[in-house]
Design a protein around this motif. Structure first.
Motif, PDB file in Angstrom:
ATOM      1  N   ASN A 184      -1.489  -2.779  -9.902  1.00 60.26           N
ATOM      2  CA  ASN A 184      -2.441  -1.942  -9.179  1.00 60.26           C
ATOM      3  C   ASN A 184      -3.802  -2.648  -9.091  1.00 60.26           C
ATOM      4  OD1 ASN A 184      -4.117   0.012  -8.183  1.00 60.26           O
ATOM      5  ND2 ASN A 184      -3.403   1.629  -9.573  1.00 60.26           N
ATOM      6  N   LEU A 185      -4.276  -2.829  -7.857  1.00 58.35           N
ATOM      7  CA  LEU A 185      -5.543  -3.554  -7.673  1.00 58.35           C
ATOM      8  C   LEU A 185      -6.701  -2.866  -8.376  1.00 58.35           C
ATOM      9  CD1 LEU A 185      -5.617  -4.662  -3.915  1.00 58.35           C
ATOM     10  CD2 LEU A 185      -4.622  -5.809  -5.898  1.00 58.35           C
ATOM     11  N   ALA A 186      -6.644  -1.529  -8.430  1.00 55.96           N
ATOM     12  CA  ALA A 186      -7.759  -0.780  -9.016  1.00 55.96           C
ATOM     13  C   ALA A 186      -7.967  -1.159 -10.488  1.00 55.96           C
ATOM     14  CB  ALA A 186      -7.518   0.716  -8.877  1.00 55.96           C
ATOM     15  N   GLY A 187      -6.888  -1.612 -11.133  1.00 53.51           N
ATOM     16  CA  GLY A 187      -6.982  -1.916 -12.554  1.00 53.51           C
ATOM     17  C   GLY A 187      -7.239  -3.384 -12.869  1.00 53.51           C
TER      18      GLY A 187
ATOM     19  N   ALA B 239      -6.867  -3.658   1.322  1.00 52.16           N
ATOM     20  CA  ALA B 239      -5.844  -4.609   0.869  1.00 52.16           C
ATOM     21  C   ALA B 239      -6.457  -5.776   0.110  1.00 52.16           C
ATOM     22  CB  ALA B 239      -5.047  -5.121   2.068  1.00 52.16           C
ATOM     23  N   LEU B 240      -7.728  -6.078   0.412  1.00 55.87           N
ATOM     24  CA  LEU B 240      -8.423  -7.188  -0.246  1.00 55.87           C
ATOM     25  C   LEU B 240      -9.225  -6.737  -1.460  1.00 55.87           C
ATOM     26  CD1 LEU B 240      -9.467  -8.661   3.103  1.00 55.87           C
ATOM     27  CD2 LEU B 240      -8.389 -10.042   1.337  1.00 55.87           C
ATOM     28  N   ARG B 241      -9.170  -5.455  -1.724  1.00 59.03           N
ATOM     29  CA  ARG B 241      -9.935  -4.832  -2.804  1.00 59.03           C
ATOM     30  C   ARG B 241     -11.447  -5.005  -2.596  1.00 59.03           C
ATOM     31  NH1 ARG B 241     -12.218  -4.878  -8.044  1.00 59.03           N
ATOM     32  NH2 ARG B 241     -11.168  -3.621  -9.617  1.00 59.03           N
ATOM     33  N   LEU B 242     -11.837  -4.985  -1.334  1.00 60.89           N
ATOM     34  CA  LEU B 242     -13.263  -4.944  -1.041  1.00 60.89           C
ATOM     35  C   LEU B 242     -13.688  -3.475  -1.024  1.00 60.89           C
ATOM     36  CD1 LEU B 242     -13.297  -7.637   1.785  1.00 60.89           C
ATOM     37  CD2 LEU B 242     -13.960  -7.917  -0.620  1.00 60.89           C
ATOM     38  N   LEU B 243     -12.679  -2.600  -0.914  1.00 65.18           N
ATOM     39  CA  LEU B 243     -12.869  -1.152  -1.009  1.00 65.18           C
ATOM     40  C   LEU B 243     -11.777  -0.624  -1.926  1.00 65.18           C
ATOM     41  CD1 LEU B 243     -13.130   0.159   2.683  1.00 65.18           C
ATOM     42  CD2 LEU B 243     -14.963   0.211   0.974  1.00 65.18           C
ATOM     43  N   LEU B 244     -12.071   0.461  -2.616  1.00 69.84           N
ATOM     44  CA  LEU B 244     -11.024   1.107  -3.402  1.00 69.84           C
ATOM     45  C   LEU B 244     -10.594   2.383  -2.681  1.00 69.84           C
ATOM     46  CD1 LEU B 244     -12.411   0.631  -7.029  1.00 69.84           C
ATOM     47  CD2 LEU B 244     -10.423  -0.492  -5.995  1.00 69.84           C
TER      48      LEU B 244
ATOM     49  N   ASP C  25      -9.372   6.294  -1.956  1.00 67.04           N
ATOM     50  CA  ASP C  25      -9.650   7.607  -2.553  1.00 67.04           C
ATOM     51  C   ASP C  25      -8.397   8.116  -3.252  1.00 67.04           C
ATOM     52  OD1 ASP C  25     -12.107   7.497  -1.319  1.00 67.04           O
ATOM     53  OD2 ASP C  25     -11.447   8.619   0.443  1.00 67.04           O
ATOM     54  N   SER C  26      -7.261   7.852  -2.612  1.00 70.50           N
ATOM     55  CA  SER C  26      -5.995   8.233  -3.243  1.00 70.50           C
ATOM     56  C   SER C  26      -4.937   7.235  -2.818  1.00 70.50           C
ATOM     57  CB  SER C  26      -5.596   9.652  -2.833  1.00 70.50           C
ATOM     58  OG  SER C  26      -5.476   9.714  -1.433  1.00 70.50           O
ATOM     59  N   GLY C  27      -3.826   7.246  -3.524  1.00 71.69           N
ATOM     60  CA  GLY C  27      -2.776   6.272  -3.262  1.00 71.69           C
ATOM     61  C   GLY C  27      -3.000   5.019  -4.087  1.00 71.69           C
ATOM     62  N   GLU C  28      -2.090   4.071  -3.934  1.00 71.79           N
ATOM     63  CA  GLU C  28      -2.150   2.872  -4.760  1.00 71.79           C
ATOM     64  C   GLU C  28      -1.916   1.624  -3.929  1.00 71.79           C
ATOM     65  OE1 GLU C  28      -0.523   3.737  -8.878  1.00 71.79           O
ATOM     66  OE2 GLU C  28       0.367   1.755  -8.481  1.00 71.79           O
ATOM     67  N   ILE C  29      -2.635   0.560  -4.269  1.00 70.29           N
ATOM     68  CA  ILE C  29      -2.406  -0.733  -3.623  1.00 70.29           C
ATOM     69  C   ILE C  29      -2.026  -1.707  -4.729  1.00 70.29           C
ATOM     70  CG2 ILE C  29      -3.377  -2.530  -2.150  1.00 70.29           C
ATOM     71  CD1 ILE C  29      -5.496  -0.319  -1.356  1.00 70.29           C
TER      72      ILE C  29
ATOM     73  N   LEU D 288       0.874  -1.171   0.000  1.00 70.16           N
ATOM     74  CA  LEU D 288       0.000   0.000   0.000  1.00 70.16           C
ATOM     75  C   LEU D 288       0.908   1.216   0.000  1.00 70.16           C
ATOM     76  CD1 LEU D 288      -1.327  -2.284   2.096  1.00 70.16           C
ATOM     77  CD2 LEU D 288      -3.113  -0.554   2.209  1.00 70.16           C
ATOM     78  N   GLU D 289       0.600   2.163  -0.877  1.00 75.27           N
ATOM     79  CA  GLU D 289       1.450   3.339  -0.972  1.00 75.27           C
ATOM     80  C   GLU D 289       0.614   4.599  -0.863  1.00 75.27           C
ATOM     81  OE1 GLU D 289       3.893   3.336  -4.494  1.00 75.27           O
ATOM     82  OE2 GLU D 289       4.661   5.333  -4.043  1.00 75.27           O
ATOM     83  N   ASN D 290       0.837   5.352   0.203  1.00 68.24           N
ATOM     84  CA  ASN D 290       0.139   6.625   0.435  1.00 68.24           C
ATOM     85  C   ASN D 290      -1.368   6.501   0.272  1.00 68.24           C
ATOM     86  OD1 ASN D 290       2.913   7.653  -1.369  1.00 68.24           O
ATOM     87  ND2 ASN D 290       2.640   8.241   0.775  1.00 68.24           N
ATOM     88  N   VAL D 291      -1.909   5.468   0.897  1.00 69.17           N
ATOM     89  CA  VAL D 291      -3.334   5.170   0.718  1.00 69.17           C
ATOM     90  C   VAL D 291      -4.207   5.936   1.721  1.00 69.17           C
ATOM     91  CG1 VAL D 291      -5.056   3.333   0.948  1.00 69.17           C
ATOM     92  CG2 VAL D 291      -2.906   2.898  -0.261  1.00 69.17           C
ATOM     93  N   SER D 292      -5.230   6.589   1.209  1.00 69.75           N
ATOM     94  CA  SER D 292      -6.216   7.243   2.070  1.00 69.75           C
ATOM     95  C   SER D 292      -7.610   6.784   1.675  1.00 69.75           C
ATOM     96  CB  SER D 292      -6.142   8.768   1.935  1.00 69.75           C
ATOM     97  OG  SER D 292      -4.902   9.241   2.405  1.00 69.75           O
TER      98      SER D 292
END
Ligand SMILES: Nc1ncnc2c1ncn2[C@@H]1O[C@H](COP(=O)(O)OP(=O)(O)OP(=O)(O)O)[C@@H](O)[C@H]1O
Ligand SMILES: [Mg+2]
Length: 270
Positions: free
Chosen positions: A70-73, A53-58, A60-64, A6-10
């Motif tokens: 990247n999980l978001a993708g 971390a489980l990508r049950l939530l995305l 707002d900023s930062g990257e996991i 997790l990098e700079n995740v908010s």
């Protein structure tokens, strides 16, 4: 680069017009074969971090990222693969396990879903897993309400393990268990780390429990990481007032605590 990072995740939640920041600028990594302990009081953002971390939530900023992606993708086959490789165990196995399913079916489900072994080997794999967790073979026919809380939590761990994950997130896995049963689960997790190289994010509000199992400790307070380091270093010489207050809350008689009381009183929590 860590396997899961997790990098700079908010992340904030919106309730009506109010926005509350649950996780703020968190950077954290977990690698195979290590246990990262995450401690903090109720409401400090631990479960939110787990769900991110489980990508049950995305976020707002930062990257996991998992394995650099990247999980978001993630989508399609890649997302399905991620869903197998990163597993979770929750605090309350009664809520997490289908009450009508037998232990056999609970373990069989993930084996079939992710095609972990050929259909002809499923029975043997269920037996192997139950043996690993010290569950008698006859328990395969029981349902969650027909076994003890500690046995249920072992079934929940086995369901996750059946997927042969690389990372396991445990969100307060022993909070509901008494001390002796708690030790069984902690020992099982430690054995798995050693034998399979599993990486574990172990979340708890109880510093004494986390210290027993974690290689590294991360302390959260109000959504932020306030302290981190090797478990023993944090335990012996906490630098943040909040960590000192958490340590002061550990009962002196805690088995394995083995830490001398500091004479100075912890400063008030900011
Ligand atoms: N779905 C939600 N909607 C709105 N606010 C939420 C939601 N989930 C959590 N929160 C808030 O976000 C903050 C962090 O909650 P979180 O569940 O991550 O804390 P926690 O550290 O896991 O606490 P606990 O130790 O009690 O499980 C809290 O202030 C909580 O009230
Ligand atoms: Mg929580």
């Amino acid at each position: 680069m860590s396997l899961l990072e997790l990098e700079n995740v908010s992340k904030s939640y919106r309730i009506g017009r109010r926005v509350s920041l649950a996780v703020e600028d968190i950077t954290l990594g977990i690698d195979p074969g290590e246990i990262v302990g995450l401690v903090g009081e109720s409401g400090s953002g631990k479960s939110t971090l787990a769900r991110l971390a489980l990508r049950l939530l995305l976020p707002d900023s930062g990257e996991i990222r998992f394995a650099g992606r990247n999980l978001a993708g993630l989508g399609g086959a890649e997302l399905a693969s991620f869903r197998r490789r990163v597993q979770i165990v929750f605090q309350d196995p009664l809520a997490a396990l289908n009450p009508r399913a037998t232990v056999r079916r609970l373990i069989e489900e993930p084996l079939r879903l992710h095609r972990i072994v050929p259909p002809g080997e499923i029975e043997a794999e269920i037996r192997r897993l139950m043996e690993l967790a010290g569950l008698p073979a006859a328990y395969a026919e029981r349902r969650p309400r027909q076994i003890s809380g500690g046995e249920r939590q072992r079934v929940a761990v086995l369901r996750a393990l059946a997927c042969r994950p690389e990372i396991l997130v445990c969100d307060e896995p022993v909070a509901a268990l008494d001390v002796s049963v708690r030790a069984q689960i902690l020992n099982l997790l430690l054995a798995l780390k050693r034998s399979t190289g599993l990486g574990i994010l172990f979340i708890s509000h109880d510093l004494a429990v986390v210290r027993r199992i974690a290689d590294r400790l991360t302390v959260m307070h109000r959504g932020r990481i306030v302290e981190r380091g090797p478990s023993e270093t944090v335990w012996q010489a906490p630098t943040h007032p909040y960590t000192q207050a958490l340590l002061a809350a550990v009962p002196l008689g805690e088995p394995g605590a083995g830490r001398r009381r500091r004479s100075s009183q912890p400063t008030a929590i900011a």
